[in-house]
Motif scaffolding. Structure first.
Motif, PDB file in Angstrom:
ATOM      1  N   HIS B  68       9.121   3.251  47.311  1.00 41.06           N
ATOM      2  CA  HIS B  68       8.863   4.358  46.407  1.00 41.06           C
ATOM      3  C   HIS B  68       9.256   4.550  44.953  1.00 41.06           C
ATOM      4  CE1 HIS B  68       6.709   5.823  50.019  1.00 41.06           C
ATOM      5  NE2 HIS B  68       6.463   6.978  49.334  1.00 41.06           N
ATOM      6  N   VAL B 107       4.303  -1.677  48.434  1.00 39.67           N
ATOM      7  CA  VAL B 107       4.070  -0.425  49.542  1.00 39.67           C
ATOM      8  C   VAL B 107       3.958  -0.782  50.714  1.00 39.67           C
ATOM      9  CG1 VAL B 107       2.541   1.486  49.789  1.00 39.67           C
ATOM     10  CG2 VAL B 107       2.635   0.624  47.404  1.00 39.67           C
ATOM     11  N   HIS B 109       2.799   0.390  53.732  1.00 39.95           N
ATOM     12  CA  HIS B 109       1.621   0.427  54.835  1.00 39.95           C
ATOM     13  C   HIS B 109       0.807  -0.873  54.315  1.00 39.95           C
ATOM     14  CE1 HIS B 109       2.900   4.299  55.316  1.00 39.95           C
ATOM     15  NE2 HIS B 109       2.612   4.770  53.985  1.00 39.95           N
ATOM     16  N   ASP B 128       6.536   8.115  56.954  1.00 32.89           N
ATOM     17  CA  ASP B 128       5.651   8.288  55.985  1.00 32.89           C
ATOM     18  C   ASP B 128       4.245   8.774  56.366  1.00 32.89           C
ATOM     19  OD1 ASP B 128       5.295   7.167  52.708  1.00 32.89           O
ATOM     20  OD2 ASP B 128       3.430   7.459  53.802  1.00 32.89           O
ATOM     21  N   HIS B 130       1.350   8.480  55.277  1.00 36.20           N
ATOM     22  CA  HIS B 130       0.260   7.443  55.713  1.00 36.20           C
ATOM     23  C   HIS B 130       0.412   6.225  56.335  1.00 36.20           C
ATOM     24  CE1 HIS B 130      -0.836   9.723  51.865  1.00 36.20           C
ATOM     25  NE2 HIS B 130      -1.674   9.459  52.410  1.00 36.20           N
ATOM     26  N   SER B 304      -1.754   2.279  44.579  1.00 35.69           N
ATOM     27  CA  SER B 304      -1.270   2.778  45.771  1.00 35.69           C
ATOM     28  C   SER B 304      -1.936   2.194  47.191  1.00 35.69           C
ATOM     29  CB  SER B 304      -1.928   4.181  45.969  1.00 35.69           C
ATOM     30  OG  SER B 304      -3.303   4.311  46.680  1.00 35.69           O
ATOM     31  N   CYS B 305      -1.095   2.615  48.318  1.00 37.69           N
ATOM     32  CA  CYS B 305      -1.791   1.937  49.512  1.00 37.69           C
ATOM     33  C   CYS B 305      -3.181   1.980  49.820  1.00 37.69           C
ATOM     34  CB  CYS B 305      -0.862   2.693  50.747  1.00 37.69           C
ATOM     35  SG  CYS B 305      -0.988   4.237  50.680  1.00 37.69           S
ATOM     36  N   CYS B 371       1.719   7.133  42.141  1.00 41.04           N
ATOM     37  CA  CYS B 371       0.798   7.880  42.994  1.00 41.04           C
ATOM     38  C   CYS B 371       1.751   9.366  43.560  1.00 41.04           C
ATOM     39  CB  CYS B 371       0.902   6.900  44.349  1.00 41.04           C
ATOM     40  SG  CYS B 371       0.024   7.702  45.577  1.00 41.04           S
ATOM     41  N   LEU B 372       2.786   9.167  43.566  1.00 42.45           N
ATOM     42  CA  LEU B 372       3.548  10.474  43.942  1.00 42.45           C
ATOM     43  C   LEU B 372       4.317  10.937  42.918  1.00 42.45           C
ATOM     44  CD1 LEU B 372       6.552   9.856  46.568  1.00 42.45           C
ATOM     45  CD2 LEU B 372       5.745   8.232  44.888  1.00 42.45           C
ATOM     46  N   ASN B 393      -4.537   8.819  46.966  1.00 43.64           N
ATOM     47  CA  ASN B 393      -5.271   9.645  48.081  1.00 43.64           C
ATOM     48  C   ASN B 393      -4.892  11.214  47.979  1.00 43.64           C
ATOM     49  OD1 ASN B 393      -2.348   9.265  48.496  1.00 43.64           O
ATOM     50  ND2 ASN B 393      -2.686   7.655  50.250  1.00 43.64           N
ATOM     51  N   ARG B 399       1.007  16.410  42.332  1.00 43.96           N
ATOM     52  CA  ARG B 399       1.237  15.027  42.788  1.00 43.96           C
ATOM     53  C   ARG B 399       1.345  13.931  42.186  1.00 43.96           C
ATOM     54  NH1 ARG B 399       2.484  12.587  47.826  1.00 43.96           N
ATOM     55  NH2 ARG B 399       1.299  10.704  47.865  1.00 43.96           N
TER      56      ARG B 399
END
Ligand code: SF4
Lengths: 184, 432
Positions: B68, B107, B109, B128, B130, B304-305, B371-372, B393, B399
């Motif tokens: 992250h 990432v 995932h 997490d 996701h 991102s994932c 992404c975050l 996402n 966000r």
């Protein structure tokens, strides 16, 4: 019994609004840092939505680490978004004891219960327009009722169901010990 | 009465013949994953509850993937990595992928898939939301908080309320201008961000089995955006080939019964669907791209994932090849493997990496990136009132870093087409 001032927010208060991601770096155990979670609890809520119906009322005052509010009143899907346990932790760290919402995102709900942070009550009727930020409210946790001292109104909350046992034990570890799943 | 795929996996892991939605059961966990944001507090709770020198329940089942807050100078974020490093050393963890070493993945995932930790029939938990991504491989996977993760770390067990299953069937042939992202945004737009709360989202139908594993992961990744507990796709040969190329570990595929009962069923004909976006500030705020065409943009983001896998970049590169972007465009590979492959895979002799660089994109390192949002110096972070279109996402307020910014979510094809014009653009206008 949980008694204190209510803080009202809208629908779909997600975890980034409850504790913005930039603050997730603070330690949850070092006292000097953990109080930052109380400082920034609900700080991601857009200003005009902070403390309905008026807005513009931060959950935790600018120079404070504790909130003057004891109960959050939310709409549907409270706590949606990420799995961060920092969210119910931050609310509890600010001194708030319960959330009353129409519905919850499951991870937030689970984290609240398993970590023993705040009691997540579900309402039968939407309360966000029946209660105003600053109203003095009282929750009877056994009977699952909410009384608004400011207006004199009473509301029924949903019974806690299965999770009451975990809340009663304190957190999921105590519960697991009682069930014999942890021996220490 | 038969059981769904999710019910069967959960029953097996609870040592029971059968379970029904609503049952509270304790399950055995095959894999626990954590990362740099939630790992350290999980470890703190684990030590508090089981003792300073307690052993994790199974060293081989704990996977730690920092991803992250990686490329930042933030001292707190860097301390988190040090805490993970010390814990991994203390417990001699084989599956710790340290930053700054050749083992670093990116990432979580995407890395779980690449490293062969997603195995059909398994139960996988992660700190997490996701984590539901892994369900693309026919396993039960879901996100939990630090407390639950600490309990798993100490016991290998956790309680689960068996979810009802919603079934989403996609039939027909997917047109070249659509991607899995369009399908899942359509689902979320239809049922809402709480339409799947507490439930399983199972994806089925010929159009799903026509998808690659990477595209299937885009579907399951966003189950959580509909509130779902898990997303799942039954395994097939495509799944087995992917898994077997990455691990020798044994697994047993599980399938739902033909007479299983579903909470509800939705059927889509993908040949009739259109490119869509989620408008600010919610993933269920769906609109056909045609409705927002021409919206002025300050920034485009591909990563991102859910939107930073190799095929996401292949799709975007097809549009950007030989052309230049008109607006700041950030490209962030999800994993180091994706990053490496972007420098190998070519379109007409030019690598994907080169195509993006030549188009004027800014290239980031494998991680969650903006992404975050993340620390203030995060690559690609939204600032001020910027209007952003992104393959990520979530587009809740703040966000991607700024509460005032407005984020549109879309497929890599739509984002690339929009980057070319500096305004939101329908990919059908630029695809040849
Ligand atoms: S890429 Fe985004 S959604 Fe995926 S794990 Fe990272 S922060 Fe979460």
């Amino acid at each position: 019994m949980i008694r204190g001032k209510a803080y009202v927010v809208g629908d779909a208060i997600d975890t980034d609004q409850i504790i913005p991601a930039a603050h997730l770096v603070y330690s949850l155990t070092i006292p000097e840092e953990r109080k930052m979670y109380g400082r920034y609890a609900l700080s991601g809520v857009p200003a005009d939505q902070q403390g309905l119906p008026k807005g513009g009322q931060p959950f935790t005052a600018e120079d404070s680490f504790e909130s003057e509010y004891k109960v959050i009143i939310g709409g549907s899907n409270f706590g949606c978004g990420s799995s961060r346990e920092h969210a119910p932790f931050a609310i509890a760290e600010a001194g708030c004891e319960a959330v009353v919402a129409e519905s919850y995102a499951r991870i937030f709900y689970r984290n609240s219960v398993d970590g023993g942070f705040v009691v997540p009550f579900e309402t039968r009727v939407p309360l966000t327009e029946r209660i105003r930020t600053g109203d003095e409210v009282e929750i009877d946790t056994v009977r699952s009722t909410l009384h608004n001292h400011t207006t004199g109104e009473d509301f029924l909350l949903n019974p806690l169901g299965d999770v009451a046992d975990i809340l009663k034990a304190g957190n999921v570890f105590e519960y697991a010990r009682q069930k014999g799943l942890i021996s220490t | 009465m038969g059981q769904t795929l999710t019910e069967k996996i959960l029953a097996q892991h609870a040592g029971r013949e059968r379970v029904a939605p609503g049952d509270n059961i304790w399950v055995d966990v095959d894999i626990l994953m954590t990362h740099d944001v939630c790992g350290p507090p999980t470890i703190d709770i684990f030590k508090r509850e089981f003792g300073e020198n307690a052993k994790v329940w199974d060293q081989n089942k704990l996977v730690i993937l920092p991803d992250h807050y990686i490329f930042t100078e933030d001292p707190h974020a860097r301390r988190n990595i040090e805490l993970l490093r010390a814990f991994a050393a203390q417990h001699d963890l084989q599956h710790y992928y340290d930053v700054g070493t050749s083992r670093y993945k990116g990432v979580c995932h995407v890395a779980l898939a690449e490293e062969g930790f997603n195995r059909p029939g398994n139960v996988l938990f992660g700190t997490d939301s996701h984590t539901c991504t892994s369900g693309a491989f026919g396993l039960f996977s879901t996100g939990v908080g630090n407390t639950d993760a600490a309990l798993i770390m100490g016991t290998g067990k956790i309680w689960v309320k068996v979810p009802e299953t919603m079934r989403f069937v996609f039939e027909g042939e997917l047109p070249p201008y659509l991607m899995a992202k369009d399908l899942i945004l359509a689902v979320i737009g239809e049922i809402g961000t709480d339409g799947g709360t507490y439930r399983t989202l199972e994806f089925d139908g010929g159009a799903v089995y026509d998808l690659s594993m990477q595209e299937r992961m885009t579907l399951t990744n966003m189950a959580i955006e509909a509130g779902g507990k898990n997303g799942i796709i039954a395994p097939d040969q495509v799944t087995f080939d992917f898994v077997r190329a990455r691990t020798d570990a044994p697994f047993q595929a599980v399938y739902g019964d033909a007479d299983a009962r579903f909470h509800s069923e939705y059927v889509f004909d993908v040949s009739q669907m259109v490119p869509v976006v989620a408008k600010p500030h919610s993933p269920d705020n769906k609109a056909p791209v045609t409705e927002v065409v021409g919206t002025r943009l300050d920034k485009c983001y591909i990563g991102s994932c859910t939107g930073g896998k190799l095929e996401d970049f292949e799709a975007a590169a097809r549009i950007l090849k030989g052309l230049e972007v008109k607006v700041a465009t950030y490209v962030v590979p999800a994993s180091t493997e994706v990053q490496r492959r972007m420098k190998e895979v070519t379109i007409d002799g030019q690598t994907l990496w080169d195509i993006f660089e030549s188009a004027g994109c800014m290239m980031g390192h494998a991680s969650c990136g903006a992404c975050l949002g993340g620390p203030i110096d995060t690559f690609g972070r939204a600032v001020g009132t910027e209007v952003v279109i992104s393959t990520t996402n979530r587009n809740y307020p703040g966000r991607m870093g700024s509460k005032m910014s407005a984020v549109y979510l879309a497929s890599p094809l739509t984002v690339a087409a929009s980057a070319l014009n500096g305004v939101i653009t329908d990919p059908r206008e630029v695809l040849v």
